[in-house]
Scaffold this active site. Sequence first.
Site, PDB file in Angstrom:
ATOM      1  CE  LYS A 165       4.667   4.296   6.640  1.00  0.00           C
ATOM      2  NZ  LYS A 165       3.722   5.538   6.135  1.00  0.00           N
ATOM      3  CB  CYS A 178      -0.989  -0.023   1.218  1.00  0.00           C
ATOM      4  SG  CYS A 178      -1.850  -1.719   1.457  1.00  0.00           S
ATOM      5  CB  ALA A 179       3.525   2.168  -2.512  1.00  0.00           C
ATOM      6  CB  ALA A 180      -0.287   6.019  -2.698  1.00  0.00           C
ATOM      7  CB  CYS A 228      -1.250   6.283  11.289  1.00  0.00           C
ATOM      8  SG  CYS A 228      -2.576   6.196   9.881  1.00  0.00           S
TER       9      CYS A 228
END
Length: 811
Positions: free
Chosen positions: A287, A281-283, A418
């Site tokens: 990171k 889940c990169a967007a 988060c």
Amino acid sequence: CSAIGSALSLAAATLRLCENMSRGRKKWRQKRPRDERDKEAGNAEKRQKRDGDYRSNKGWSTSGKPEQNPVFNEFYQMQKVVPEHEWEQFITTLQVPLPTTFRINSAGEFAPMLQERMKKQFIEKLQEVTVDDCKNKSRKDRKKLIESMAAEAGEAMDAEDSTSDAAAATSAAPATDAGKPTEAEAEAASEGDEEGEGDAANAGPTEKYDPPSVLPWYPSENGWHFTASRALLRRDINLYGFHRFLISQSESGGITRQEAVSMIPPLLLDIQPHHKVLDMCAAPGSKTSQILEYMQRDWKNGQDYPSGFVIANDAAESRCYMLFHQIAKLGTPNCLVTNHEAQAFPTLRDAKTGEPCRFDRILADVPCSGDGTLRKNLDLWRRWKPMLGIALHRLQIEIAIRAIQLLKVGARMVYSTCSFNPMEDEAVVAQVLRYFQGNVEVLDVSNELPELQRRPGLTTWKVQGNDNQWYESPSDLQKETKHLCKSMFPPTEEESKWMNLDRCLRMLPHLQNTGGFFVAVLQRTHNVNVHEESASATSSTSSSTPAVAQESDPAPAVEQVAESTESSADAMDSTEAAPDAEQKPSGNVPAKDEGEKKKKRKNPQWAPDAPFIFISEREQWKSILDELRDFYGIQDTFPMDTLFVRSEDTPAKIYMMNPELLKLFKNDREHKKMRVVNTGVRIFARERSCASSTYRITSEGVRVLNPHMTKRIISAPEKDILPLIEEDVVPAEKLSAGLVEAVSKLEPGSFVLRIDLSRLNLGIVAFVAWRGSGDKVHLLIPKEKRASMHMLFLDESTLYKPEEEASTSAQ
């Protein structure tokens, strides 16, 4: 009388016309298409979220702090996420805006210089900063003030020029402190929404901040912290120079502005240069870029790029393009961006053996309720409720299970959110351990990042339903409670003994003045049969005994996770899957992602179906490769078969990808499982004005090509860097004699300029330059990089001094 009568008649007619127009406007607004009304309502909501904190005071109490949510307080006090005696400190910190944090790109060419600039200019020279509250000043007034301060400093500075060195003009630098802010600072620095448009600060003109400081737990002093909020950083006139410095370096890729706790998961992955990494889940990409930086941290100028690669995936197509834009700043061929639902990411296979391609490291920073971001997302205070986390519980389990299935034996997977909610954190980890019992364990990382203050994971918690009832065990559930499931509850005493949930990490805001974050580091200990994995994607939620353990390892009963899940992972693992199985994803993804998929992308860089055509596979284009080899002296060590274009026409831009990515990419062309959005780095661009060569080297590709070139390479001393930065086209008389002589022997076109910057601890840095008519030299770098270099090199502390060279020569 007739004139007066005519005037009155005209006035009456005008009034009637206005009334009719008003009524027509109301009717038109009511009869408008629904999508137009929804769009206007959405824009109004965005404006309210953006401006409400300091215009309408929505979400704020009269004390200048966000209004507390009693449901939030009750829920987390019941969960005991913090000790009772720390609750007031915890909730008070959540009401204070986040400090400004950023990290220096450790793999960047100018990383040592950026560190030196931070220490000398913003710490040593400017120990105290007086905060000037400019929230009531208009933009025009602030612009006049900046210009007047620049004039007093004797600089002709344009307030709108992003390349101006405002740090010297404003004679001010930012401030930071790694500890907890005082109550006065907390009340003064109340910030708005996550974009930072909130009320800047109520600080008086005599309040002072400490200078920026290093994050004590971030390696190599590359993480930095500044107690002033983002809103204050933008609005305070005394911080203008530092703000412009951050913007300039961020646009050029020298630094990345990122929340401190968001930097932790990539650090715990323990990335090595040869690793194959998947970011599920990169967007938006902070990171992912951090992973790439650590993979390339030993990639020095003049050396070849690392062999490892990163596949950055996201479920929303529009966010994938934003993701690649963030990664493109690094100029790396080691990243590939895909568009899949994380829980249905396809199994990639080796082109020769057909065996599944497993990953050395996987990051699953899953979608979550986000209550750890309350310090920058004030609207969440008002709308928070327990169901926000419960609604995502099943999706998070599916993503985590799929990540473990794609992992090598002995490899690491980092699961992070988060959120403070144990249903999104420990409950998900417990279900993954329960599902893969005997095959997965939680690693003890207490010795890693020793200066990072963290709390252990929870082992007990309670579940609150939509009816506000509390449940302590699955036996308390009623049949009609469909939104709850057994996997949300804490493990039994027997399970707790081997699950080791206390090894998870909880970062709380009041510990080191950060946001809230949860991290669990999982390791796969045994192999799993491929066919068993493919079946597990659907059986994980409907079967009581998962088929993932080895035959010799008995698997305990697994609690029901969901009534039904998607079978797309099954189709991908199956050798009989249809080629276009991924074209119709059937995912359990958040509603916002589904909405984004339906939106039309505005001005995409390429069409969604833009091809990837390798030059070596087209006979009519092989002459291009011969021309490049001959003109630039490219050696056989450079993998020319990795060069590709994105158009059927004559190549205008030539890109390159990592050879290891090339293997996966070419194999996938047969199976058509991956939906690739973008990959590679632009290395050549067509230049029509040059008769010597059709293609020039690009600034982002020179670092990759430089070690393999034998022609059109010129070395220059440090003093030549200054005129090349200051002027767009530099005449020969402003350059050193050796450089001018070497340039005069070249044919017009691009060449590699290697400048010795060893005095600045940068070594030999390679740039792309252009040899024009009359021996003029032009440095081919983007305007963002030129602006950042202008700020770095044209400061008196780093300026080249001829007298120093004369003294050294004499000695």
